[in-house]
Scaffold this motif. Structure first.
Motif, PDB file in Angstrom:
ATOM      1  N   ARG A 164      12.195  10.558 -17.649  1.00 57.95           N
ATOM      2  CA  ARG A 164      12.687   9.885 -16.861  1.00 57.95           C
ATOM      3  C   ARG A 164      11.966   9.509 -15.619  1.00 57.95           C
ATOM      4  NH1 ARG A 164      16.686  13.602 -18.214  1.00 57.95           N
ATOM      5  NH2 ARG A 164      16.480  14.874 -16.331  1.00 57.95           N
ATOM      6  N   GLY A 165      11.144  10.494 -15.226  1.00 57.65           N
ATOM      7  CA  GLY A 165      10.220   9.974 -14.005  1.00 57.65           C
ATOM      8  C   GLY A 165       9.186   8.799 -14.526  1.00 57.65           C
ATOM      9  N   ILE A 166       8.718   8.978 -15.557  1.00 56.24           N
ATOM     10  CA  ILE A 166       7.915   7.940 -16.110  1.00 56.24           C
ATOM     11  C   ILE A 166       8.626   6.288 -16.022  1.00 56.24           C
ATOM     12  CG2 ILE A 166       6.670   6.955 -18.095  1.00 56.24           C
ATOM     13  CD1 ILE A 166       5.851   9.945 -18.985  1.00 56.24           C
ATOM     14  N   TRP A 167       9.486   6.333 -16.591  1.00 55.80           N
ATOM     15  CA  TRP A 167      10.629   5.270 -16.647  1.00 55.80           C
ATOM     16  C   TRP A 167      10.880   4.553 -15.277  1.00 55.80           C
ATOM     17  CZ3 TRP A 167       9.976   2.207 -20.437  1.00 55.80           C
ATOM     18  CH2 TRP A 167       9.895   2.479 -21.959  1.00 55.80           C
ATOM     19  N   ASN A 168      11.214   5.661 -14.455  1.00 59.08           N
ATOM     20  CA  ASN A 168      11.390   5.313 -12.984  1.00 59.08           C
ATOM     21  C   ASN A 168      10.077   4.756 -12.308  1.00 59.08           C
ATOM     22  OD1 ASN A 168      13.979   5.795 -12.993  1.00 59.08           O
ATOM     23  ND2 ASN A 168      13.691   8.062 -12.428  1.00 59.08           N
ATOM     24  N   MET A 169       9.137   5.367 -12.471  1.00 59.65           N
ATOM     25  CA  MET A 169       7.904   4.790 -12.019  1.00 59.65           C
ATOM     26  C   MET A 169       7.344   3.776 -12.631  1.00 59.65           C
ATOM     27  SD  MET A 169       4.028   6.585 -12.257  1.00 59.65           S
ATOM     28  CE  MET A 169       3.813   5.996 -13.985  1.00 59.65           C
TER      29      MET A 169
ATOM     30  N   GLY B 122       1.589   6.871  -6.732  1.00 63.91           N
ATOM     31  CA  GLY B 122       0.920   8.041  -7.267  1.00 63.91           C
ATOM     32  C   GLY B 122       1.571   9.466  -6.888  1.00 63.91           C
ATOM     33  N   VAL B 123       2.296   9.607  -5.967  1.00 67.24           N
ATOM     34  CA  VAL B 123       2.737  11.028  -5.546  1.00 67.24           C
ATOM     35  C   VAL B 123       3.753  11.148  -6.794  1.00 67.24           C
ATOM     36  CG1 VAL B 123       4.399  12.061  -4.139  1.00 67.24           C
ATOM     37  CG2 VAL B 123       2.601  10.763  -3.081  1.00 67.24           C
ATOM     38  N   ASN B 124       4.513  10.100  -7.228  1.00 63.27           N
ATOM     39  CA  ASN B 124       5.335  10.202  -8.420  1.00 63.27           C
ATOM     40  C   ASN B 124       4.675  10.762  -9.609  1.00 63.27           C
ATOM     41  OD1 ASN B 124       7.720   9.756  -6.765  1.00 63.27           O
ATOM     42  ND2 ASN B 124       7.821   7.509  -7.484  1.00 63.27           N
ATOM     43  N   LEU B 125       3.616  10.050  -9.789  1.00 67.34           N
ATOM     44  CA  LEU B 125       2.682  10.366 -10.930  1.00 67.34           C
ATOM     45  C   LEU B 125       2.430  11.864 -11.153  1.00 67.34           C
ATOM     46  CD1 LEU B 125       1.362   8.957 -13.606  1.00 67.34           C
ATOM     47  CD2 LEU B 125      -0.245   8.418 -12.251  1.00 67.34           C
ATOM     48  N   ASN B 126       2.110  12.300  -9.823  1.00 66.09           N
ATOM     49  CA  ASN B 126       1.644  13.704  -9.840  1.00 66.09           C
ATOM     50  C   ASN B 126       2.638  14.687 -10.202  1.00 66.09           C
ATOM     51  OD1 ASN B 126      -0.888  13.507  -9.013  1.00 66.09           O
ATOM     52  ND2 ASN B 126      -0.556  13.318  -7.115  1.00 66.09           N
ATOM     53  N   GLN B 127       4.003  14.206  -9.522  1.00 62.82           N
ATOM     54  CA  GLN B 127       5.100  15.225  -9.559  1.00 62.82           C
ATOM     55  C   GLN B 127       5.508  14.904 -11.479  1.00 62.82           C
ATOM     56  OE1 GLN B 127       7.902  13.133  -7.087  1.00 62.82           O
ATOM     57  NE2 GLN B 127       7.275  14.524  -5.362  1.00 62.82           N
ATOM     58  N   ILE B 128       5.461  13.805 -11.950  1.00 63.50           N
ATOM     59  CA  ILE B 128       5.627  13.767 -13.530  1.00 63.50           C
ATOM     60  C   ILE B 128       4.734  14.482 -14.372  1.00 63.50           C
ATOM     61  CG2 ILE B 128       5.436  12.136 -15.412  1.00 63.50           C
ATOM     62  CD1 ILE B 128       6.424   9.996 -13.459  1.00 63.50           C
TER      63      ILE B 128
ATOM     64  N   TYR C  90       0.876  -1.230   0.084  1.00 64.14           N
ATOM     65  CA  TYR C  90      -0.035   0.171  -0.151  1.00 64.14           C
ATOM     66  C   TYR C  90       0.762   1.164   0.132  1.00 64.14           C
ATOM     67  CZ  TYR C  90      -3.307   3.510   1.510  1.00 64.14           C
ATOM     68  OH  TYR C  90      -3.886   4.512   1.708  1.00 64.14           O
ATOM     69  N   ARG C  91       1.877   1.092   0.830  1.00 65.46           N
ATOM     70  CA  ARG C  91       2.936   2.546   0.794  1.00 65.46           C
ATOM     71  C   ARG C  91       3.510   2.627  -0.407  1.00 65.46           C
ATOM     72  NH1 ARG C  91       3.427   0.478   6.318  1.00 65.46           N
ATOM     73  NH2 ARG C  91       4.958  -0.637   5.767  1.00 65.46           N
ATOM     74  N   GLU C  92       3.763   1.457  -1.241  1.00 65.30           N
ATOM     75  CA  GLU C  92       4.582   1.740  -2.425  1.00 65.30           C
ATOM     76  C   GLU C  92       3.738   2.263  -3.403  1.00 65.30           C
ATOM     77  OE1 GLU C  92       8.003   1.404  -3.060  1.00 65.30           O
ATOM     78  OE2 GLU C  92       8.088   1.284  -0.725  1.00 65.30           O
ATOM     79  N   LEU C  93       2.439   1.578  -3.406  1.00 67.19           N
ATOM     80  CA  LEU C  93       1.530   2.299  -4.423  1.00 67.19           C
ATOM     81  C   LEU C  93       1.154   3.931  -4.232  1.00 67.19           C
ATOM     82  CD1 LEU C  93      -0.872  -0.656  -4.806  1.00 67.19           C
ATOM     83  CD2 LEU C  93       0.574   0.073  -6.465  1.00 67.19           C
ATOM     84  N   ARG C  94       1.076   4.096  -3.179  1.00 64.59           N
ATOM     85  CA  ARG C  94       1.108   5.500  -2.660  1.00 64.59           C
ATOM     86  C   ARG C  94       2.028   6.328  -3.162  1.00 64.59           C
ATOM     87  NH1 ARG C  94      -3.151   7.816   0.720  1.00 64.59           N
ATOM     88  NH2 ARG C  94      -1.628   9.376   0.964  1.00 64.59           N
TER      89      ARG C  94
END
Length: 104
Positions: A67-72, A47-53, A40-44
């Motif tokens: 780069r963020g998309i590939w990391n995510m 989600g935060v990373n997706l907002n930053q992207i 659950y924590r990892e999925l959250r």
């Protein structure tokens, strides 16, 4: 005392918890084992990373967004693999706490 214990277990604010009780709602709190909590924590985080992207892309910083998309995506695939492995095992120490509005 009992009100506060149930309110804290529900993780709702005082007002939301009280209104739910007044409406006679049943409040369910799911407590899972540490594996499920970690997923659950990892999925959250994803989600935060997706907002930053999205913010990077909207501000025209496309190389950083890419780069963020590939990391995510790598993080996402890792979480999905962990989820797949955990679904093969039953949840251990999982419990569901029900708090009913019609019970004092």
């Amino acid at each position: 005392m009992l009100f506060l214990q149930k309110q804290q277990a529900s993780k709702l604010g005082n007002t939301d918890f009280f209104v739910s009780l007044l409406k006679g709602s049943t409040i369910k709190v799911y407590n899972f084992n540490e594996t499920a909590n970690e997923l659950y924590r990892e999925l959250r985080k994803i989600g935060v990373n997706l907002n930053q992207i999205a913010m990077l892309a909207n501000s025209g910083r496309l190389p950083e967004a890419e780069r963020g998309i590939w990391n995510m995506l790598n993080a996402y695939y890792g979480v999905m693999e962990s989820l797949k492995l955990s679904l093969d095992k039953p949840l251990i120490n999982a419990e569901i706490l029900e708090i009913r509005g019609d019970v004092p």
